[in-house]
Design a protein around this motif. Sequence first.
Motif, mmCIF file in Angstrom:
data_model
loop_
_atom_site.group_PDB
_atom_site.id
_atom_site.type_symbol
_atom_site.label_atom_id
_atom_site.label_comp_id
_atom_site.label_asym_id
_atom_site.label_seq_id
_atom_site.Cartn_x
_atom_site.Cartn_y
_atom_site.Cartn_z
ATOM 1 N N SER A 232 7.331 -7.356 -1.236
ATOM 2 C CA SER A 232 8.112 -6.194 -0.254
ATOM 3 C C SER A 232 6.118 -4.997 0.015
ATOM 4 O O SER A 232 6.285 -4.349 0.319
ATOM 5 N N CYS A 233 5.525 -4.666 -1.768
ATOM 6 C CA CYS A 233 4.556 -4.344 -1.691
ATOM 7 C C CYS A 233 4.212 -4.015 -0.624
ATOM 8 O O CYS A 233 3.138 -3.517 0.242
ATOM 9 N N PHE A 234 3.475 -5.200 -0.073
ATOM 10 C CA PHE A 234 2.813 -5.636 1.084
ATOM 11 C C PHE A 234 3.781 -5.905 2.463
ATOM 12 O O PHE A 234 2.569 -6.496 3.332
ATOM 13 N N VAL A 235 4.654 -5.471 2.993
ATOM 14 C CA VAL A 235 5.742 -5.598 4.132
ATOM 15 C C VAL A 235 5.707 -3.665 3.902
ATOM 16 O O VAL A 235 6.946 -3.639 3.289
ATOM 17 N N GLY B 17 1.290 6.401 -9.035
ATOM 18 C CA GLY B 17 1.782 7.480 -7.974
ATOM 19 C C GLY B 17 3.364 6.252 -7.449
ATOM 20 O O GLY B 17 4.111 6.707 -7.043
ATOM 21 N N ILE B 18 2.646 5.813 -6.696
ATOM 22 C CA ILE B 18 3.192 4.536 -6.064
ATOM 23 C C ILE B 18 4.662 3.199 -7.066
ATOM 24 O O ILE B 18 5.340 3.692 -6.300
ATOM 25 N N ALA B 19 4.140 3.364 -8.489
ATOM 26 C CA ALA B 19 5.351 2.667 -9.238
ATOM 27 C C ALA B 19 5.847 4.164 -9.176
ATOM 28 O O ALA B 19 7.643 3.602 -9.222
ATOM 29 N N VAL C 190 -0.809 -5.365 -8.664
ATOM 30 C CA VAL C 190 -1.412 -6.299 -7.113
ATOM 31 C C VAL C 190 -2.233 -5.521 -6.578
ATOM 32 O O VAL C 190 -3.210 -5.686 -5.606
ATOM 33 N N TRP C 191 -1.310 -4.932 -5.228
ATOM 34 C CA TRP C 191 -0.926 -4.329 -4.148
ATOM 35 C C TRP C 191 -2.418 -3.435 -4.152
ATOM 36 O O TRP C 191 -2.748 -3.392 -4.105
ATOM 37 N N VAL C 192 -1.926 -2.550 -5.246
ATOM 38 C CA VAL C 192 -2.704 -1.261 -5.535
ATOM 39 C C VAL C 192 -4.329 -1.653 -5.808
ATOM 40 O O VAL C 192 -4.917 -0.937 -4.821
ATOM 41 N N LEU C 193 -4.062 -2.656 -6.611
ATOM 42 C CA LEU C 193 -5.641 -2.820 -6.709
ATOM 43 C C LEU C 193 -6.517 -3.511 -5.158
ATOM 44 O O LEU C 193 -7.567 -3.177 -5.228
ATOM 45 N N ILE C 194 -5.816 -4.387 -4.889
ATOM 46 C CA ILE C 194 -6.660 -4.774 -4.462
ATOM 47 C C ILE C 194 -6.264 -4.310 -2.835
ATOM 48 O O ILE C 194 -7.772 -3.748 -1.910
ATOM 49 N N ILE C 195 -6.013 -3.261 -2.322
ATOM 50 C CA ILE C 195 -5.883 -1.941 -1.570
ATOM 51 C C ILE C 195 -6.770 -0.561 -1.504
ATOM 52 O O ILE C 195 -8.464 -0.527 -1.011
ATOM 53 N N PHE C 196 -7.314 -0.711 -3.114
ATOM 54 C CA PHE C 196 -7.973 0.138 -3.714
ATOM 55 C C PHE C 196 -9.190 0.009 -3.242
ATOM 56 O O PHE C 196 -10.565 0.229 -3.127
ATOM 57 N N VAL C 197 -9.367 -1.578 -4.210
ATOM 58 C CA VAL C 197 -11.015 -2.503 -3.956
ATOM 59 C C VAL C 197 -11.570 -2.342 -2.440
ATOM 60 O O VAL C 197 -12.674 -2.241 -2.611
#
Length: 202
Positions: free
Chosen positions: A111-114, A60-62, A145-152
Amino acid sequence: MDLDLVVEMIDENGYLGLFLWLCCGVFIPIPNEVILMTVGFASSQGALTPVPAFLVTYLGIAAAFTLSYLLGRLIGRRLLSLIYRKKRLAKSVKSAIRLMDKYHMFSLSLSCFVPGARYFVPLLYGISRLSFRKFAIFAYSGAFVWVLIIFVLGYLFGDKMELIMKYSNEMWLWVAVLAAASLIIIVKVKKKKWKSSASEVE
């Protein structure tokens, strides 16, 4: 975001509904971090199946990044002129431009983290006619990487979401720095391998 709201939405619309919700994240005022952490927390409570939930959130994010990139290629300049009329959005665009000037194509990953620049960097690269292949490499890897971190984080600490969001700016800064360092190291290692392979062929 209320856990019951996410579970109810998925009960009514399935994982397709979650995908479309995230895909349209460009137009939704709720921060993506809150949605992803809630999905992770719902998975930890058994309300969702973890692997499909993660895959759907990532896709969904991609898809949202891809939509922003395609809008940039198709109607980017006209859209940008409308965005600049809104002071808050214009500020986010300027933040995205600064990120691009400093990190170039790595800015797609960072930019995923901003939050302010998240969807504007793909839009601007769409306007600049960056090839889809280069866009996909940097945008999709950063998104994973961003989705994995937030999901976890949501899966493990979803019940402490308010505390995490309180210190989110500092946390994302460190995560972004670590992600940038990792990407730079990976690219340098690959370049060395390519050079050594080329010299062996010669």
